[in-house]
Every structure is written in C-alpha cells, then in structure tokens.
Design a protein around this motif. Structure first.
Motif, PDB file in Angstrom:
ATOM      1  N   GLY A 139       0.826  -1.203   0.000  1.00  0.00           N
ATOM      2  CA  GLY A 139       0.000   0.000   0.000  1.00  0.00           C
ATOM      3  C   GLY A 139       0.858   1.250   0.000  1.00  0.00           C
ATOM      4  O   GLY A 139       2.091   1.192  -0.075  1.00  0.00           O
ATOM      5  N   ILE A 140       0.211   2.406   0.089  1.00  0.00           N
ATOM      6  CA  ILE A 140       0.951   3.663   0.079  1.00  0.00           C
ATOM      7  C   ILE A 140       0.989   4.240   1.494  1.00  0.00           C
ATOM      8  O   ILE A 140       0.106   3.999   2.306  1.00  0.00           O
ATOM      9  N   TYR A 141       2.049   4.972   1.773  1.00  0.00           N
ATOM     10  CA  TYR A 141       2.216   5.583   3.082  1.00  0.00           C
ATOM     11  C   TYR A 141       1.948   7.082   2.968  1.00  0.00           C
ATOM     12  O   TYR A 141       2.424   7.748   2.040  1.00  0.00           O
ATOM     13  N   THR A 142       1.193   7.608   3.925  1.00  0.00           N
ATOM     14  CA  THR A 142       0.845   9.024   3.912  1.00  0.00           C
ATOM     15  C   THR A 142       1.236   9.667   5.241  1.00  0.00           C
ATOM     16  O   THR A 142       1.466   8.988   6.243  1.00  0.00           O
ATOM     17  N   CYS A 143       1.305  10.980   5.220  1.00  0.00           N
ATOM     18  CA  CYS A 143       1.539  11.748   6.437  1.00  0.00           C
ATOM     19  C   CYS A 143       0.905  13.115   6.235  1.00  0.00           C
ATOM     20  O   CYS A 143       0.431  13.433   5.141  1.00  0.00           O
ATOM     21  N   SER A 144       0.895  13.908   7.284  1.00  0.00           N
ATOM     22  CA  SER A 144       0.357  15.264   7.186  1.00  0.00           C
ATOM     23  C   SER A 144       1.484  16.269   7.358  1.00  0.00           C
ATOM     24  O   SER A 144       2.600  15.917   7.762  1.00  0.00           O
ATOM     25  N   LEU A 193       9.662  14.408  11.937  1.00  0.00           N
ATOM     26  CA  LEU A 193      10.640  13.432  11.465  1.00  0.00           C
ATOM     27  C   LEU A 193      10.844  12.289  12.439  1.00  0.00           C
ATOM     28  O   LEU A 193      11.203  11.184  12.027  1.00  0.00           O
ATOM     29  N   ASP A 194      10.621  12.516  13.723  1.00  0.00           N
ATOM     30  CA  ASP A 194      10.802  11.405  14.664  1.00  0.00           C
ATOM     31  C   ASP A 194       9.803  10.291  14.382  1.00  0.00           C
ATOM     32  O   ASP A 194      10.149   9.096  14.408  1.00  0.00           O
ATOM     33  N   THR A 195       8.561  10.651  14.070  1.00  0.00           N
ATOM     34  CA  THR A 195       7.560   9.625  13.760  1.00  0.00           C
ATOM     35  C   THR A 195       7.805   9.013  12.386  1.00  0.00           C
ATOM     36  O   THR A 195       7.528   7.834  12.168  1.00  0.00           O
ATOM     37  N   ILE A 196       8.335   9.815  11.457  1.00  0.00           N
ATOM     38  CA  ILE A 196       8.633   9.293  10.127  1.00  0.00           C
ATOM     39  C   ILE A 196       9.785   8.286  10.198  1.00  0.00           C
ATOM     40  O   ILE A 196       9.753   7.228   9.561  1.00  0.00           O
ATOM     41  N   PHE A 197      10.804   8.575  11.004  1.00  0.00           N
ATOM     42  CA  PHE A 197      11.898   7.622  11.190  1.00  0.00           C
ATOM     43  C   PHE A 197      11.385   6.348  11.861  1.00  0.00           C
ATOM     44  O   PHE A 197      11.864   5.247  11.570  1.00  0.00           O
ATOM     45  N   ASP A 198      10.432   6.491  12.744  1.00  0.00           N
ATOM     46  CA  ASP A 198       9.848   5.320  13.392  1.00  0.00           C
ATOM     47  C   ASP A 198       9.120   4.456  12.363  1.00  0.00           C
ATOM     48  O   ASP A 198       9.184   3.217  12.412  1.00  0.00           O
ATOM     49  N   THR A 199       8.450   5.106  11.417  1.00  0.00           N
ATOM     50  CA  THR A 199       7.778   4.367  10.336  1.00  0.00           C
ATOM     51  C   THR A 199       8.794   3.657   9.459  1.00  0.00           C
ATOM     52  O   THR A 199       8.605   2.498   9.068  1.00  0.00           O
ATOM     53  N   ILE A 200       9.898   4.333   9.142  1.00  0.00           N
ATOM     54  CA  ILE A 200      10.954   3.722   8.330  1.00  0.00           C
ATOM     55  C   ILE A 200      11.555   2.520   9.047  1.00  0.00           C
ATOM     56  O   ILE A 200      11.882   1.498   8.426  1.00  0.00           O
ATOM     57  N   ARG A 201      11.678   2.630  10.355  1.00  0.00           N
ATOM     58  CA  ARG A 201      12.242   1.516  11.139  1.00  0.00           C
ATOM     59  C   ARG A 201      11.341   0.287  11.091  1.00  0.00           C
ATOM     60  O   ARG A 201      11.827  -0.849  11.053  1.00  0.00           O
ATOM     61  N   LYS A 202      10.039   0.492  11.050  1.00  0.00           N
ATOM     62  CA  LYS A 202       9.089  -0.608  11.119  1.00  0.00           C
ATOM     63  C   LYS A 202       8.638  -1.126   9.754  1.00  0.00           C
ATOM     64  O   LYS A 202       8.254  -2.289   9.633  1.00  0.00           O
ATOM     65  N   SER A 203       8.651  -0.270   8.731  1.00  0.00           N
ATOM     66  CA  SER A 203       8.061  -0.637   7.437  1.00  0.00           C
ATOM     67  C   SER A 203       8.987  -0.263   6.287  1.00  0.00           C
ATOM     68  O   SER A 203       9.825   0.650   6.418  1.00  0.00           O
TER      69      SER A 203
END
Length: 356
Positions: A297-302, A307-317
C-alpha cells in the motif's frame, strides 16, 4: 524632500540620536534570537546522525547473509527483466566481461527509458527483444535522458561519503565496489539503498526521537508543481511524466483532488514482464490491478507530522516515499527518502562549525 544642513544624505526627519552618534559609526548588530529548545534538539539530533554516518562504513549496513545478482552487459534486456521479476528485485549491477570492469547499475528507470524509446519509435518494437544491456546507452542518448547510473563507492568508506555521493548523482542506491587483493581488479560487493541507510539510522541513532519539528516548519519535501494523474490516465502518459521529470512516482487523484493511489516506476516492470508491451495500452486503474497481492500500500503523512515519527515508520516498514495529505486526504505534497537524506546531511551544515 531636502537634506538637513550638515547631515548629508539624510532626509528631513532625523532621529535625535543621529546628532549624538559620531559620523560614520555603524548601527549596532541586532541581538540574535535565543535558540529554542526544539531547535536545539533538532540541531543536536542532526549532528548525532552525521557523526554516526561518519564512523560507520557501508559494510556495517549489509546483512550477515545476502544474495547479489550481477548482469553481464551482453545479456539480452528481455532476459534481465525476467531475472529481476523472478528474484523480486528492481536493480542489479552491470559487469563488462570483456574489460572485467564495473559497468554501472541497471534500474527500473532504464526499462522505462526503453519503453519511452519504443513510444517514440514504434517501428522498433520488433527489435526491442534483441536489445542487449550494452545498447541501453545508445537508447538513452536517442531519447535525451540521463545515462546509466555509474556512481560507486568502496565499502570501507564512511557511510557519510556514500550518502553524499548519492545526493550528488541523484541516485537512490549505490553499488559497493572493492578491489581484489590478488588480482587487483574491481569486484562488486553489494548495493546499498537509501532505505537501508535510513533504516540503519532509525535503528541505531536514538537521537532521531529529538527531531520534533513538524514538516510545516522544515524545508523538506515537494509541494509545488506536483505531477499527478487519474485512474483513467493512459499508462504511456504517466511513463512520459516519470521520464520527463526524472521522478519515481506519480500520485493518483480523483476528481476532488483526493489521493487514491500512487503509480510507481516499479509498476511498469510488472506490466512488461514476458515482453508483453500491449499491457502499456492500459489505463492507470487497470494497471494497478495487476499488482501482487502482497503490495504494502501507500504511506501518507500530514504537514504536521514530525521526522521522529517518520523515522519510526521507516524503522518498522519498507517505505520509499510518503504522500503528504490534508485532513480530507487531498494532495499537499510528496516526501521522498532523497528529501530526508538531503535534510539530515545538509540542513544547517554551514552553521555547524560556528555552533557549540
């Protein structure tokens, strides 16, 4: 307005202090604004990431066990495509067996360039199956696009240098090329991607948790002149967008500007497997239905995400880009891994030497 006598260059209204200040004295420098806690944390986190990248090598990023597929430049393009699909990969280093040298990196962009060539030269469709990998340079010259990626780096060099090399060449991955001690010849060790590097940072640099400034306040991502398409858009038109703008994806919108999907360059590979170029006559909606069932699927953000939450997403997915949307899921911008890599390497870099 006339100048006052004895004060050349001043208008009719003069501040009283002007009479007391010795002629030629410069204005005092404004007091610098104190650094906020969030700015200080942001700066410290970026410095920690850079320090980490400077002491780690590309070898450190590699898994304990991995498989590397290398193509000889004499291989038919058609066969190389089949091998990529069978092994679930989207790129491979090239090797020139005649000169025993590294010859570049084959990526999805090269196949898309081939399709663009076919679109511009429809009479050449019967010859496409006979094209070899060493003919891709001629094809890319014919359609006026960037040649094969040839950047590489020694695996023992700091990761920081590998990242800078990728930014300089606009490459999303870089081959690691070592020298054999016995023969003195080059040998390809592996390929390191932006995603693998950023995940390595996310896992090992805990200071990424300090990157708490929202995207709204960062010069990060693309928010103007975005390329978009609709489900009814012909695939050929989207391919032209990818090639012309040197991008790897195009957001798909409905009539209200709501993001419904993203067409990625790797979607083209699925369409032309088996050299079935008729699939390129489909529209985007029909093409996206041919994705594998395990597509994440596609990943979205607002714009308010950090960046801390985006890095967390990169770590998990396994993330390659994030589509920035508003509260109604309408397109706002696109944030790529290249954007993130450039930010953590270059943001405020000129000021680092002057900051304690």
């Amino acid at each position: 307005m006339t100048s006052l006598p004895g004060i050349p260059g001043h208008g009719g209204f003069v501040q009283p202090s002007s009479y007391l200040r010795p002629r030629g004295q410069s204005q005092p420098m404004p007091t610098p604004k104190p650094e906020s806690a969030i700015d200080r944390d942001q700066r410290k986190a970026l410095q920690k990431i850079r320090d980490f990248l400077k002491v780690r090598t590309s070898y450190d990023v590699l898994p304990l066990s991995f498989r590397l597929i290398i193509f000889d430049t004499s291989l038919l393009v058609k066969k190389s495509l089949t091998i990529l699909i069978q092994n679930g990969i989207v790129s491979a280093p090239l090797w020139d067996s005649k000169t025993s040298t590294f010859a570049g990196l084959l990526t999805t962009s090269d196949y898309i360039n081939l399709i663009q060539y076919y679109w511009q030269n429809p009479d050449a469709v019967n010859r496409i199956d006979q094209f070899k990998l060493n003919s891709l340079r001629e094809i890319e010259k014919a359609i006026g696009v960037s040649p094969l990626e040839t950047a590489s780096i020694h695996p023992g060099k700091p990761l920081y240098e590998a990242c800078r090399r990728m930014l300089e060449t606009r490459a999303r991955r870089i081959p690691l090329v070592d020298i054999d001690d016995e023969t003195g010849r080059a040998m390809v060790v592996s390929v390191v991607t932006q995603y693998r590097i950023l995940k390595f940072v996310a896992v090992n640099v805990h200071e990424t948790q300090l990157l708490r400034k929202p995207l709204r306040h960062l010069n990060l991502g693309t928010y103007k002149n975005l390329e978009t398409a609709k489900m009814e858009t012909p695939v050929f038109d989207v391919i032209h967008q990818l090639v012309t703008n040197n991008i790897s994806s195009v957001p798909i919108l409905n009539s209200d500007g709501v993001v419904t999907n993203v067409f990625e360059s790797v979607d083209v590979i699925t369409l032309i497997k088996g050299a079935n170029y008729d699939e390129l006559n489909l529209n985007v909606g029909e093409a996206l239905q041919k994705r594998s069932e395990d597509f994440p699927g596609i990943y979205t953000c607002s714009i308010e995400d950090r960046l801390d939450t985006i890095f967390d997403t990169i770590r998990k997915s396994r993330v390659h880009r994030l589509v920035v949307i508003d509260e109604d899921s309408r397109l706002v911008g696109v944030l790529t891994l290249s954007d993130i890599l450039e930010y953590i390497l270059l943001e405020g870099e000129s000021d680092d030497a002057n900051t304690d």
